[in-house]
Design an enzyme around this catalytic site. Structure first.
Site, PDB file in Angstrom:
ATOM      1  N   LYS A 243      -0.805  13.566 -64.294  1.00  0.00           N
ATOM      2  CA  LYS A 243       0.226  14.302 -63.539  1.00  0.00           C
ATOM      3  C   LYS A 243       1.024  15.193 -64.494  1.00  0.00           C
ATOM      4  CE  LYS A 243       0.348  10.804 -59.985  1.00  0.00           C
ATOM      5  NZ  LYS A 243       0.888   9.525 -59.519  1.00  0.00           N
TER       6      LYS A 243
ATOM      7  N   ASP B  50       6.549  11.904 -53.233  1.00  0.00           N
ATOM      8  CA  ASP B  50       5.460  11.031 -52.767  1.00  0.00           C
ATOM      9  C   ASP B  50       5.492  10.881 -51.248  1.00  0.00           C
ATOM     10  OD1 ASP B  50       3.698  10.221 -54.732  1.00  0.00           O
ATOM     11  OD2 ASP B  50       4.902   8.497 -55.376  1.00  0.00           O
TER      12      ASP B  50
ATOM     13  N   GLN C  33       5.605   5.333 -60.515  1.00  0.00           N
ATOM     14  CA  GLN C  33       4.178   5.029 -60.398  1.00  0.00           C
ATOM     15  C   GLN C  33       3.956   3.617 -59.863  1.00  0.00           C
ATOM     16  OE1 GLN C  33       1.607   7.282 -60.986  1.00  0.00           O
ATOM     17  NE2 GLN C  33       0.365   5.658 -60.092  1.00  0.00           N
TER      18      GLN C  33
END
Ligand code: NAD
Length: 291
Positions: A52, A119, A96
């Site tokens: 990322k 997200d 994460q």
């Protein structure tokens, strides 16, 4: 033989849009910023977090990687999120998954400012997805699947879609996107308690597999000519592979591609789309913040 839906190629198209949008933002003095928080040492998570950060760098997006020790407390993670919520250089925050067991992930997700929740897991963004409010953030993997379906030229309107898996990060949002106005599919969500799964799947013009079991969906689950989107990323032992394992999806690709009309491979299907859509969401967050 099924047409291959090339996720790498479609992801490149999305990333080209991101480069354009980023340069427009920079022209207005805005540099999009993404913060990725990693708690602990999980090797797969480290790989995801690094990729990322690398993708941000490629696009000219500012990125910050915050690594907390594996014994970090809930309060420490919350304090990090709160600091990032107030950091004007950061437009997107993600923690994460999966965090170590002492961390309550749900509470962490709720602590992220909804306007920075790239997200799309915060309840406010989940509600916006249900309400079809386009100001929310859509989870990256299902958003990427929708883009693949569109890129393949597959008609969703009136199509029978079956989503196998009901997780909050893939299955449920995928079903909502497929049934939303504009997409207009008729959607069935199947899961571990579904009876006669093969028969349910065979109804599908569009079959989305998000199960987490290697090669679980076989040729006899697939209607002739159906579009098959394989979300699964599974590591299976393979002594002949350099790393000792290979990646495979939730669909038995070889046999499925003899029946399907179009199919995504693993790797090179949904995977590259997820990260591309994360970049898109980060740019959207920066755009909204700068208005
Ligand atoms: P999950 O474990 O949260 O959910 C799996 C779902 O599959 C559950 O809803 C369960 O009901 C269903 N299921 C399990 N066994 C079943 C069975 N025998 N029959 C029917 N349904 C069954 O998993 P997830 O987070 O949704 O991920 C699913 C897969 O997608 C995994 O392989 C994961 O690695 C992969 N994934 C890929 C990406 C990507 O970027 N490509 C992103 C997220 C997840």
């Amino acid at each position: 033989m099924a047409k291959l839906i090339d996720g790498k190629k479609v992801a490149e198209e999305v990333l080209a849009e991101c480069i354009q949008e980023t340069s427009e933002l920079k022209g207005r003095g805005v540099v999009p910023g993404l913060a990725v928080v990693l708690v602990g040492e999980d090797p797969a998570s480290k790989v995801y977090v690094n990729s990322k950060a690398r993708k941000c760098e490629e696009l000219g997006i500012y990125s910050e990687k915050i690594v907390l020790p594996c014994d970090a407390t809930q309060e420490e993670v919350l304090a990090t999120v709160r600091r990032l919520n107030h950091d004007p250089a950061i437009h997107g925050i993600l923690v994460q998954s999966p965090p170590p067991p002492q961390i309550n992930e749900e509470e962490i997700v709720r602590a992220i400012a909804p306007e920075k929740d790239v997200d799309g897991f915060h309840p406010e963004n989940v509600a916006k997805l249900v309400l079809e409010d386009p100001s929310g953030f859509v989870p990256c993997t299902p958003a990427g699947c929708m883009r693949l379906i569109q890129a393949a030229g597959v008609e969703t309107k009136g199509a029978e879609a079956v989503v196998v898996g009901r997780s909050m990060i893939v299955g449920k949002p995928m079903a909502l996107l497929l049934m939303a106005r504009g997409s207009d599919a008729t959607v069935t969500v199947a899961h571990s308690r579904t009876s006669d799964l093969a028969a349910v799947c065979r109804r599908a013009d569009i079959l989305v597999a998000a199960v987490g079991i290697p090669e679980f969906i076989q040729a006899d689950f697939i209607k002739e000519g159906a579009t098959v989107i394989d979300v699964g990323i599974n590591r299976v032992e393979d002594a002949s592979a350099k790393r000792g394992y290979r990646l495979c999806g939730d669909v038995a690709y070889e046999e499925a591609s003899k029946v399907a009309g179009a199919i995504t491979p693993v790797p090179g299907g949904v995977g590259p789309m997820t990260i591309a859509m994360l970049m898109k969401n980060t740019i959207k967050a920066a755009t909204v913040a700068s208005q």
